[in-house]
Write a protein that holds these residues in place. Structure first.
Motif, PDB file in Angstrom:
ATOM      1  N   LEU A  72       3.067  -5.380   0.906  1.00  0.00           N
ATOM      2  CA  LEU A  72       2.523  -5.544   2.258  1.00  0.00           C
ATOM      3  C   LEU A  72       1.006  -5.395   2.249  1.00  0.00           C
ATOM      4  CD1 LEU A  72       3.966  -6.034   5.001  1.00  0.00           C
ATOM      5  CD2 LEU A  72       3.651  -3.601   5.462  1.00  0.00           C
ATOM      6  N   LEU A  73       0.518  -4.411   1.488  1.00  0.00           N
ATOM      7  CA  LEU A  73      -0.925  -4.208   1.373  1.00  0.00           C
ATOM      8  C   LEU A  73      -1.591  -5.409   0.705  1.00  0.00           C
ATOM      9  CD1 LEU A  73      -3.415  -2.395   1.649  1.00  0.00           C
ATOM     10  CD2 LEU A  73      -2.816  -1.375  -0.566  1.00  0.00           C
ATOM     11  N   TYR A  74      -1.017  -5.843  -0.426  1.00  0.00           N
ATOM     12  CA  TYR A  74      -1.585  -7.014  -1.099  1.00  0.00           C
ATOM     13  C   TYR A  74      -1.453  -8.256  -0.227  1.00  0.00           C
ATOM     14  CZ  TYR A  74      -2.257 -10.884  -4.290  1.00  0.00           C
ATOM     15  OH  TYR A  74      -2.698 -12.045  -4.858  1.00  0.00           O
ATOM     16  N   GLY A  75      -0.319  -8.400   0.462  1.00  0.00           N
ATOM     17  CA  GLY A  75      -0.113  -9.569   1.314  1.00  0.00           C
ATOM     18  C   GLY A  75      -1.134  -9.669   2.433  1.00  0.00           C
ATOM     19  N   TYR A  76      -1.512  -8.511   2.997  1.00  0.00           N
ATOM     20  CA  TYR A  76      -2.543  -8.517   4.044  1.00  0.00           C
ATOM     21  C   TYR A  76      -3.855  -9.061   3.499  1.00  0.00           C
ATOM     22  CZ  TYR A  76      -6.266  -6.708   7.011  1.00  0.00           C
ATOM     23  OH  TYR A  76      -7.397  -6.585   7.775  1.00  0.00           O
ATOM     24  N   PHE A  77      -4.269  -8.566   2.320  1.00  0.00           N
ATOM     25  CA  PHE A  77      -5.514  -9.040   1.720  1.00  0.00           C
ATOM     26  C   PHE A  77      -5.401 -10.499   1.298  1.00  0.00           C
ATOM     27  CE2 PHE A  77      -6.603  -4.594   1.546  1.00  0.00           C
ATOM     28  CZ  PHE A  77      -7.993  -4.589   1.617  1.00  0.00           C
ATOM     29  N   ALA A  78      -4.227 -10.896   0.798  1.00  0.00           N
ATOM     30  CA  ALA A  78      -4.041 -12.288   0.382  1.00  0.00           C
ATOM     31  C   ALA A  78      -4.178 -13.226   1.574  1.00  0.00           C
ATOM     32  CB  ALA A  78      -2.674 -12.459  -0.273  1.00  0.00           C
ATOM     33  N   ARG A 105       2.355 -16.327   2.222  1.00  0.00           N
ATOM     34  CA  ARG A 105       3.622 -16.139   1.512  1.00  0.00           C
ATOM     35  C   ARG A 105       3.827 -14.725   0.965  1.00  0.00           C
ATOM     36  NH1 ARG A 105       4.570 -21.183  -2.443  1.00  0.00           N
ATOM     37  NH2 ARG A 105       2.459 -20.545  -3.054  1.00  0.00           N
ATOM     38  N   PRO A 106       2.822 -14.097   0.305  1.00  0.00           N
ATOM     39  CA  PRO A 106       3.041 -12.714  -0.166  1.00  0.00           C
ATOM     40  C   PRO A 106       3.379 -11.748   0.959  1.00  0.00           C
ATOM     41  CG  PRO A 106       1.104 -13.665  -1.206  1.00  0.00           C
ATOM     42  CD  PRO A 106       1.513 -14.611  -0.126  1.00  0.00           C
TER      43      PRO A 106
END
Length: 395
Positions: free
Chosen positions: A236-242, A201-202
């Motif tokens: 986008l950076l946080y979403g990849y890690f999430a 989702r993020p």
């Protein structure tokens, strides 16, 4: 914790892995790369022994000679592919299209299945050489089946612009997990692929924000568009890690083995923080020998320019011959890479593995006591193709 739930300890120290990575990296450079197979073996043994589910350490019993022999076999196969197949493709490309673009494209496409094949073979070898409580892990053969499925699901993911990424991740993980053994018992990957949309989702929200920002830019709404684009890029950076971290947690919680299930609850924010802080620290330390290397290269290549910048106009540097400065520059060059490898192990790889390990628990582990030993897997060619294609470069 109760006897029905046991945690995982991680007992490694940063100083130990730093000096081990630095020492083995130095030996790899001095032996022109041949010690690489011993370096990876020693590092894996250190990491495995530091991870202790239920208080019992993992064991890695891989043999560096197996890795070296597998690598040499893979090099021969790839040399045939590069030398014969590429020559044939180039001939056909010029014969029918009067250009080499088709040959290069076909050659690249032909290597992609080998890349996925190497991934599976690498994982099979690592599992075959891993033990816990004296019992071996194992993975059934199926490298070409994995490569075919990887090509199919990656194609679907690209065509769907990433919407079907959860389907790809789930199906490929299930293919491997359902062929994984601990002793004589087979592991099972439960759940459905749609459960991975929640960790995604993020990432989806960030992509939508970037799309809206692009629309605002087109509509010349520069202020709102800039703010949304900045938020979107950060998201986008946080979403990849999430998606990566939380997706792994979801998949792990649906793995089962002989009545025992796994639980993992890592933090995407913590992993992102480890990567960010770790690489910043490593870069800061590397800046010292990097600056020295820049100065020496400047003196060697352009003494006049160095003199204008007050570099090399006196002292030890000015008194040395060009060849001495070249040798010192080469030493600094390799030192930077060795130090970078040791620092990333210390500040990135080890803390990340430690975080994952400490969030892993085993539920109903007593059911594992009835499992018996499995035969040793020969795992021919070891990680040869992974080494040759640089797929197995990580721990």
């Amino acid at each position: 914790m109760s006897e029905n739930v046991v945690g995982t300890q991680f007992v490694g120290k940063k100083s130990r892995v730093f000096w081990l990575a630095l020492k083995t990296g130095m030996l790899t450079v001095l032996t022109l790369g041949f010690y690489r197979f011993w370096m990876k073996t020693r590092l894996r043994r250190w990491y495995w022994s530091a991870i202790r589910p239920g208080g019992y350490p993992l064991e890695y019993v891989g043999d560096p000679f197996e890795k070296l022999l597998g690598f040499l076999i893979a090099v021969v196969v790839l040399a045939f592919y590069i030398g014969i197949v590429n020559l044939l493709l180039m001939f056909l490309s010029y014969s029918f299209f009067q250009d080499n673009f088709v040959a290069y494209t076909a050659s690249f496409v032909g290597v992609v299945p080998l890349w996925f094949y190497a991934q599976f073979r690498s994982r099979r070898y690592v599992l075959a050489r891993t033990r816990w409580m004296g019992l071996r892990f194992g993975l059934e053969p199926g490298a070409w089946g994995y490569a075919g499925r990887a090509l199919l699901y990656w194609g679907l993911t690209l065509v769907s612009l990433g919407i079907l990424a959860p389907l790809m991740v789930f199906r490929l993980e299930k293919y491997i997990t359902d062929r994984t053994y601990f002793g004589t018992e087979r592991m099972h990957q439960g759940g459905r692929w749609t459960m991975l949309y929640r960790p995604m989702r993020p990432l989806i929200i960030s992509v939508l924000m970037l799309i809206v920002a692009a629309v605002l830019f087109v509509a010349e709404q520069i202020g709102p568009g800039t703010g949304l684009s900045v938020l979107g890029m950060g998201g986008l950076l946080y979403g990849y890690f999430a998606f990566k971290v939380n997706g792994l947690a979801v998949l792990t919680r649906h793995k089962h083995l002989a009545g025992c299930s796994l639980e993992m609850r890592p933090s995407a924010g913590a992993v992102l923080g480890i990567y960010a802080l770790g690489y910043v620290l490593a870069t800061f330390v590397i800046a010292i020998p990097g600056t020295a290397l820049f100065i020496l290269l400047l003196v060697v290549q352009s003494p006049d320019t160095a003199a204008e910048l007050s570099l090399g106009t006196g002292g030890w540097v000015a008194d040395q011959s060009r060849w001495v400065l070249v040798a010192v520059s080469a030493m600094l060059y390799f030192s930077i890479f060795l130090l970078w490898s040791a620092l990333t192990h210390t500040f990135v790889t080890m803390p990340t593995i430690k975080h994952y390990a400490r969030t892993l628990t085993l539920i109903e582990p007593a059911s594992l006591l009835s499992i018996t030993q499995r035969p040793r897997d020969a795992a021919e060619q070891a990680e040869g193709f992974a080494e040759a294609l640089d797929v197995g470069a990580s721990i």
